[in-house]
Design a protein around this motif. Structure first.
Motif, PDB file in Angstrom:
ATOM      1  N   LEU A 106      17.152  62.073  68.952  1.00 32.35           N
ATOM      2  CA  LEU A 106      18.101  63.040  68.684  1.00 32.35           C
ATOM      3  C   LEU A 106      19.456  61.901  68.011  1.00 32.35           C
ATOM      4  O   LEU A 106      20.043  62.408  67.120  1.00 32.35           O
ATOM      5  CB  LEU A 106      19.897  63.331  70.209  1.00 32.35           C
ATOM      6  CG  LEU A 106      19.990  64.655  69.843  1.00 32.35           C
ATOM      7  CD1 LEU A 106      19.854  65.768  68.370  1.00 32.35           C
ATOM      8  CD2 LEU A 106      20.430  64.642  71.194  1.00 32.35           C
ATOM      9  N   PHE A 107      19.307  60.781  68.403  1.00 27.26           N
ATOM     10  CA  PHE A 107      19.918  59.871  67.334  1.00 27.26           C
ATOM     11  C   PHE A 107      20.027  59.943  65.799  1.00 27.26           C
ATOM     12  O   PHE A 107      20.164  60.251  65.167  1.00 27.26           O
ATOM     13  CB  PHE A 107      20.258  58.524  68.468  1.00 27.26           C
ATOM     14  CG  PHE A 107      21.364  57.680  67.396  1.00 27.26           C
ATOM     15  CD1 PHE A 107      22.845  58.141  67.604  1.00 27.26           C
ATOM     16  CD2 PHE A 107      21.701  56.913  67.777  1.00 27.26           C
ATOM     17  CE1 PHE A 107      23.525  57.622  67.175  1.00 27.26           C
ATOM     18  CE2 PHE A 107      22.627  55.969  67.242  1.00 27.26           C
ATOM     19  CZ  PHE A 107      23.972  56.602  67.081  1.00 27.26           C
ATOM     20  N   SER A 108      18.474  59.597  66.230  1.00 28.31           N
ATOM     21  CA  SER A 108      17.982  59.200  65.100  1.00 28.31           C
ATOM     22  C   SER A 108      17.636  60.780  64.201  1.00 28.31           C
ATOM     23  O   SER A 108      17.844  60.566  62.653  1.00 28.31           O
ATOM     24  CB  SER A 108      15.863  59.160  65.273  1.00 28.31           C
ATOM     25  OG  SER A 108      15.520  59.171  63.699  1.00 28.31           O
ATOM     26  N   THR A 109      17.647  61.852  64.847  1.00 32.13           N
ATOM     27  CA  THR A 109      18.005  62.601  64.248  1.00 32.13           C
ATOM     28  C   THR A 109      19.365  63.288  62.913  1.00 32.13           C
ATOM     29  O   THR A 109      20.106  63.791  62.056  1.00 32.13           O
ATOM     30  CB  THR A 109      17.684  64.329  65.063  1.00 32.13           C
ATOM     31  OG1 THR A 109      16.397  64.343  65.232  1.00 32.13           O
ATOM     32  CG2 THR A 109      18.088  66.010  64.056  1.00 32.13           C
ATOM     33  N   ILE A 110      20.308  62.798  64.381  1.00 26.54           N
ATOM     34  CA  ILE A 110      22.257  62.626  63.630  1.00 26.54           C
ATOM     35  C   ILE A 110      22.211  61.895  62.771  1.00 26.54           C
ATOM     36  O   ILE A 110      22.873  62.261  61.508  1.00 26.54           O
ATOM     37  CB  ILE A 110      22.521  62.175  65.148  1.00 26.54           C
ATOM     38  CG1 ILE A 110      22.874  63.947  66.310  1.00 26.54           C
ATOM     39  CG2 ILE A 110      24.000  62.228  64.739  1.00 26.54           C
ATOM     40  CD1 ILE A 110      23.385  63.191  67.872  1.00 26.54           C
ATOM     41  N   LYS A 111      21.597  60.610  62.654  1.00 25.72           N
ATOM     42  CA  LYS A 111      21.761  59.853  61.797  1.00 25.72           C
ATOM     43  C   LYS A 111      21.424  60.188  60.814  1.00 25.72           C
ATOM     44  O   LYS A 111      21.978  59.914  59.444  1.00 25.72           O
ATOM     45  CB  LYS A 111      20.944  58.147  62.011  1.00 25.72           C
ATOM     46  CG  LYS A 111      22.185  57.693  63.017  1.00 25.72           C
ATOM     47  CD  LYS A 111      21.514  56.528  63.554  1.00 25.72           C
ATOM     48  CE  LYS A 111      20.051  56.158  63.945  1.00 25.72           C
ATOM     49  NZ  LYS A 111      19.735  54.722  64.796  1.00 25.72           N
ATOM     50  N   THR A 112      20.002  60.681  60.670  1.00 21.11           N
ATOM     51  CA  THR A 112      19.208  61.705  59.558  1.00 21.11           C
ATOM     52  C   THR A 112      20.223  62.632  58.666  1.00 21.11           C
ATOM     53  O   THR A 112      20.815  62.528  57.926  1.00 21.11           O
ATOM     54  CB  THR A 112      17.783  61.768  59.514  1.00 21.11           C
ATOM     55  OG1 THR A 112      17.155  60.924  59.836  1.00 21.11           O
ATOM     56  CG2 THR A 112      17.324  62.364  58.609  1.00 21.11           C
ATOM     57  N   GLU A 113      20.737  63.586  59.688  1.00 17.11           N
ATOM     58  CA  GLU A 113      21.348  64.316  59.541  1.00 17.11           C
ATOM     59  C   GLU A 113      23.051  64.707  58.428  1.00 17.11           C
ATOM     60  O   GLU A 113      23.663  65.033  58.390  1.00 17.11           O
ATOM     61  CB  GLU A 113      21.478  65.985  60.611  1.00 17.11           C
ATOM     62  CG  GLU A 113      22.190  66.812  59.903  1.00 17.11           C
ATOM     63  CD  GLU A 113      22.074  68.296  61.698  1.00 17.11           C
ATOM     64  OE1 GLU A 113      22.528  68.835  61.662  1.00 17.11           O
ATOM     65  OE2 GLU A 113      21.316  67.661  62.693  1.00 17.11           O
ATOM     66  N   ALA A 147      30.915  57.111  60.098  1.00 16.53           N
ATOM     67  CA  ALA A 147      30.751  57.811  61.697  1.00 16.53           C
ATOM     68  C   ALA A 147      29.749  57.386  62.504  1.00 16.53           C
ATOM     69  O   ALA A 147      29.845  57.289  62.945  1.00 16.53           O
ATOM     70  CB  ALA A 147      30.882  60.106  61.472  1.00 16.53           C
ATOM     71  N   ILE A 148      28.636  57.275  61.453  1.00 14.33           N
ATOM     72  CA  ILE A 148      27.737  56.974  62.380  1.00 14.33           C
ATOM     73  C   ILE A 148      27.527  55.501  62.647  1.00 14.33           C
ATOM     74  O   ILE A 148      27.111  54.947  63.336  1.00 14.33           O
ATOM     75  CB  ILE A 148      26.304  56.995  61.140  1.00 14.33           C
ATOM     76  CG1 ILE A 148      26.226  58.525  60.622  1.00 14.33           C
ATOM     77  CG2 ILE A 148      24.899  56.172  61.539  1.00 14.33           C
ATOM     78  CD1 ILE A 148      25.376  59.065  62.328  1.00 14.33           C
ATOM     79  N   LYS A 149      28.656  54.395  62.023  1.00 11.04           N
ATOM     80  CA  LYS A 149      28.704  53.328  61.797  1.00 11.04           C
ATOM     81  C   LYS A 149      29.247  53.218  62.757  1.00 11.04           C
ATOM     82  O   LYS A 149      29.336  52.805  64.242  1.00 11.04           O
ATOM     83  CB  LYS A 149      29.209  52.369  60.674  1.00 11.04           C
ATOM     84  CG  LYS A 149      30.272  51.315  60.687  1.00 11.04           C
ATOM     85  CD  LYS A 149      30.481  50.500  59.940  1.00 11.04           C
ATOM     86  CE  LYS A 149      30.433  49.379  60.423  1.00 11.04           C
ATOM     87  NZ  LYS A 149      31.291  48.278  59.701  1.00 11.04           N
ATOM     88  N   TYR A 150      30.655  54.586  63.082  1.00  7.65           N
ATOM     89  CA  TYR A 150      31.079  54.213  64.553  1.00  7.65           C
ATOM     90  C   TYR A 150      30.719  54.507  65.376  1.00  7.65           C
ATOM     91  O   TYR A 150      30.855  53.976  66.472  1.00  7.65           O
ATOM     92  CB  TYR A 150      32.807  55.090  64.080  1.00  7.65           C
ATOM     93  CG  TYR A 150      33.304  54.937  65.637  1.00  7.65           C
ATOM     94  CD1 TYR A 150      33.947  54.146  65.721  1.00  7.65           C
ATOM     95  CD2 TYR A 150      33.587  55.934  66.251  1.00  7.65           C
ATOM     96  CE1 TYR A 150      35.106  54.145  66.642  1.00  7.65           C
ATOM     97  CE2 TYR A 150      34.229  56.100  67.640  1.00  7.65           C
ATOM     98  CZ  TYR A 150      35.222  54.540  67.939  1.00  7.65           C
ATOM     99  OH  TYR A 150      35.659  55.081  69.117  1.00  7.65           O
ATOM    100  N   VAL A 151      29.479  55.582  65.912  1.00  2.31           N
ATOM    101  CA  VAL A 151      28.982  55.426  67.281  1.00  2.31           C
ATOM    102  C   VAL A 151      27.902  55.126  67.544  1.00  2.31           C
ATOM    103  O   VAL A 151      27.890  54.628  68.438  1.00  2.31           O
ATOM    104  CB  VAL A 151      28.372  57.780  66.429  1.00  2.31           C
ATOM    105  CG1 VAL A 151      29.672  58.539  66.952  1.00  2.31           C
ATOM    106  CG2 VAL A 151      27.788  57.325  66.107  1.00  2.31           C
ATOM    107  N   THR A 152      27.540  54.278  65.940  1.00  2.00           N
ATOM    108  CA  THR A 152      26.602  53.434  66.474  1.00  2.00           C
ATOM    109  C   THR A 152      26.595  52.365  66.876  1.00  2.00           C
ATOM    110  O   THR A 152      26.401  51.568  67.956  1.00  2.00           O
ATOM    111  CB  THR A 152      25.945  52.604  65.007  1.00  2.00           C
ATOM    112  OG1 THR A 152      24.952  54.697  64.818  1.00  2.00           O
ATOM    113  CG2 THR A 152      24.540  51.868  65.922  1.00  2.00           C
ATOM    114  N   THR A 153      27.488  51.476  66.623  1.00  2.00           N
ATOM    115  CA  THR A 153      28.869  50.571  66.889  1.00  2.00           C
ATOM    116  C   THR A 153      29.345  50.166  68.108  1.00  2.00           C
ATOM    117  O   THR A 153      29.593  49.027  68.276  1.00  2.00           O
ATOM    118  CB  THR A 153      29.850  49.268  65.901  1.00  2.00           C
ATOM    119  OG1 THR A 153      30.430  50.044  64.848  1.00  2.00           O
ATOM    120  CG2 THR A 153      28.286  49.224  64.955  1.00  2.00           C
ATOM    121  N   ASN A 154      30.304  51.220  67.957  1.00  2.00           N
ATOM    122  CA  ASN A 154      31.738  51.296  69.510  1.00  2.00           C
ATOM    123  C   ASN A 154      30.868  52.548  71.005  1.00  2.00           C
ATOM    124  O   ASN A 154      31.539  52.172  71.365  1.00  2.00           O
ATOM    125  CB  ASN A 154      32.380  52.072  68.989  1.00  2.00           C
ATOM    126  CG  ASN A 154      33.329  50.562  67.597  1.00  2.00           C
ATOM    127  OD1 ASN A 154      33.755  49.697  68.354  1.00  2.00           O
ATOM    128  ND2 ASN A 154      33.361  51.261  66.540  1.00  2.00           N
TER     129      ASN A 154
END
Length: 178
Positions: free
Chosen positions: A157-164, A171-178
């Motif tokens: 699901l996270f892979s799908t979110i990063k693509t979508e 936003a992707i950087k924030y949810v990935t690093t924090n």
């Protein structure tokens, strides 16, 4: 000599009995809102097997410093009287508290609170979405991600979110690093 008490710990005997009956999951949070004593209030709550939450102890702390947290967690460990210790402790991302939990209650796994995580994602990411429908879709996807039960589901699901949502790299950087 004019010194004032700055750390105060309170636990009702009935709440300690409940703690001994249900010691496995604790929620620890320190309020940042001012109270009449102008001291941070550390609350330690317990969740029962029937999803009821009750206050175990609270402590007014002079500061949100390592020594204060170590003191409060040390007392918690003592009142648990070497019975069953918590397996999981849920906190917000208070790094000093998390560090002290790993030292004083090292047998527990420290997890972050879903509510605090979602609140932070809302605060940090909403501004990068120019369209409400995209933001709503992102938050729906994020909420689904937080509820997955396996690491495989999470990764997919996270892979799908990063693509979508690749057009929103902040936003992707924030949810990935924090």
């Amino acid at each position: 000599d004019g010194e004032m008490a700055t750390d105060l710990y309170w636990a009702h005997p009935v709440n300690l009995e409940l703690l001994h009956a249900f010691p496995y999951v604790l929620i620890i949070d320190c309020t940042y809102k001012p109270n009449r004593y102008r001291l941070p209030l550390l609350e330690i709550l317990r969740v029962t097997s029937t999803d009821l939450t009750f206050l175990v102890v609270f402590a007014y702390l002079g500061h949100e410093w390592e020594d204060n947290y170590t003191w409060a967690l040390g007392i918690l460990r003592t009142v648990m009287e070497n019975t069953a210790f918590p397996k999981v402790i849920i906190t917000d991302r208070e790094l000093t508290l998390m560090k002290d939990i790993s030292k004083v209650l090292s047998m527990a796994t420290n997890l972050l609170c879903k509510w605090h995580i979602s609140k932070n994602v809302l605060m940090k990411c909403k501004e990068v979405f120019e369209m409400k429908d995209k933001w709503d879709k992102f938050m729906h996807s994020w909420s689904a991600l937080v509820l997955v039960r396996t690491e495989t589901e999470f990764n997919e699901l996270f892979s799908t979110i990063k693509t979508e949502f690749s057009m929103y790299p902040e936003a992707i950087k924030y949810v990935t690093t924090n």
